[in-house]
Write a protein that holds these residues in place. Structure first.
Motif, PDB file in Angstrom:
ATOM      1  N   PHE A 175     -29.770  56.665 -35.901  1.00 56.60           N
ATOM      2  CA  PHE A 175     -29.837  58.077 -36.283  1.00 56.60           C
ATOM      3  C   PHE A 175     -30.563  58.204 -37.624  1.00 56.60           C
ATOM      4  N   GLN A 176     -31.448  59.161 -37.711  1.00 57.58           N
ATOM      5  CA  GLN A 176     -32.244  59.296 -38.937  1.00 57.58           C
ATOM      6  C   GLN A 176     -32.647  60.753 -39.144  1.00 57.58           C
ATOM      7  N   GLU A 177     -32.675  61.153 -40.391  1.00 60.11           N
ATOM      8  CA  GLU A 177     -33.125  62.521 -40.665  1.00 60.11           C
ATOM      9  C   GLU A 177     -34.642  62.602 -40.539  1.00 60.11           C
ATOM     10  N   LEU A 178     -35.129  63.610 -39.869  1.00 62.61           N
ATOM     11  CA  LEU A 178     -36.578  63.801 -39.797  1.00 62.61           C
ATOM     12  C   LEU A 178     -36.862  65.272 -39.516  1.00 62.61           C
ATOM     13  N   ASN A 179     -37.704  65.856 -40.351  1.00 64.01           N
ATOM     14  CA  ASN A 179     -38.117  67.240 -40.131  1.00 64.01           C
ATOM     15  C   ASN A 179     -39.393  67.226 -39.299  1.00 64.01           C
ATOM     16  N   LEU A 180     -39.335  67.785 -38.122  1.00 62.71           N
ATOM     17  CA  LEU A 180     -40.502  67.765 -37.230  1.00 62.71           C
ATOM     18  C   LEU A 180     -41.658  68.581 -37.787  1.00 62.71           C
TER      19      LEU A 180
END
Ligand code: SAM
Length: 305
Positions: free
Chosen positions: A229-234
């Motif tokens: 799981f990882q934070e990522l802003n598309l």
């Protein structure tokens, strides 16, 4: 309504914030003006891509009122001045985004896609992986919400290992919502959450609490060890992932974006796919009208040729 004036937090600008008592919190009547709605919509549109037209004002007001209550603000202006205009508001910006994203999801949501992945796409993907000498298949759940989608992927891929004994896979699960990512990484759900999962699979992959009365179920190690799981802003134009993907699931995310953002994102997905890789989008998110060289191979399934 009695409002108790309190010392303004050091971090706030503008008028003094007023602390509310539990009674006043219950019937807070702060209203969001059209101007404030525009401030919120501009911020969310620019940073997250989600479009919030004026028709969503009541919804936005309701969701943000909870944050106002929590922090003790009695009007939207003071809250927005703090969140949007001060460096100290950065932490609260995460909560603002959290409050305004729609995180509805489910295990085995739109199940035809998982069937398609395993029965139609996997034979060729696995053949190509072996031919190219790659270690594992890479799947990406982009906009994974609280994890039900990547765990479903992990279940169906684990099941496929009985047909393809050499199969190895890794799932990247990303979202912008911190609270959702926390739930996903913890991998603990309620009995109600897991209802869509067939009983045989629940028994095989989920761990039950020793406490028989507990309503909680944890995803087992076979499922968890495959997912990161990882934070990522598309919306981040420069996002770069360490490797190309064999399949990307981005379902029920782009529905909130405008066509221009969708087109840019689909182009980034295309670059992120191996040749022959697949993009799965939600059932109401056809790529009709979007310039792309991905080819449709099934309902809401696209392929890089
Ligand atoms: C409705 S959920 C869909 C979850 C899952 N894909 C499914 O179909 O069940 C949409 C998710 O997209 C995430 N999202 C919205 N905008 C995003 C962005 N710019 N970057 C990353 N995630 C975003 C939201 O936080 C939310 O968790």
């Amino acid at each position: 309504m009695m409002l108790k004036q309190v010392t303004r937090p050091m971090t706030m600008q503008g008028g003094a914030a007023k602390k509310m008592t539990p009674e006043t919190l219950a019937d807070s009547s702060a209203t969001l003006s059209e101007r404030e709605m525009k401030r919120v919509a501009d911020f969310i549109g620019n940073t997250v891509g989600i479009q919030l037209p004026l028709s969503k004002k009541t919804l936005v007001e309701g969701r943000l009122r909870r944050r106002l209550r929590r922090l003790g603000y009695d009007c939207f202006k003071n809250y927005l001045d703090f969140v949007l205009d001060t460096p100290q508001g950065e932490g609260e910006r995460l909560h603002l985004v959290d409050a305004l994203t729609t995180n509805k999801t489910d295990f085995f949501r739109e199940p035809e896609h998982f069937d398609y992945l395993v029965k139609a796409a996997l034979p060729e993907l696995e053949r190509e992986r072996i031919r190219a000498g790659r270690q594992d298949l890479k799947l990406w759940s982009a906009g994974c919400s609280s994890g039900e989608e990547p765990y479903t992927l992990s279940i169906v891929m684990n099941e496929a290992m009985s047909v393809y004994p050499g199969l190895r896979f890794h799932i990247l699960a990303t979202d912008i919502s911190h609270s959702c990512l926390q739930i996903g990484s913890r991998g603990i759900y309620t009995e109600k959450n897991i209802e869509p999962v067939p009983m045989a699979l629940r028994k095989k992959y989920f761990l039950r609490s020793k406490d028989r009365k507990s309503e909680l179920v944890q995803m087992g190690p076979d499922l968890r060890q495959r997912i990161q799981f990882q934070e990522l802003n598309l919306m981040d134009e420069n996002f770069s992932l360490p490797h190309l993907m064999d399949a990307i699931f981005c379902r029920n995310v782009m529905i909130y974006f405008n066509n221009e953002i969708r087109e840019q994102l689909v182009a980034r997905f295309e670059r992120q796919l191996h040749s022959g890789g697949y993009l799965f989008v939600g059932h109401s998110e056809s790529l009709n009208g979007i310039k792309t060289s991905l080819q449709q191979v099934a309902p809401m399934v696209y392929r890089k040729v």
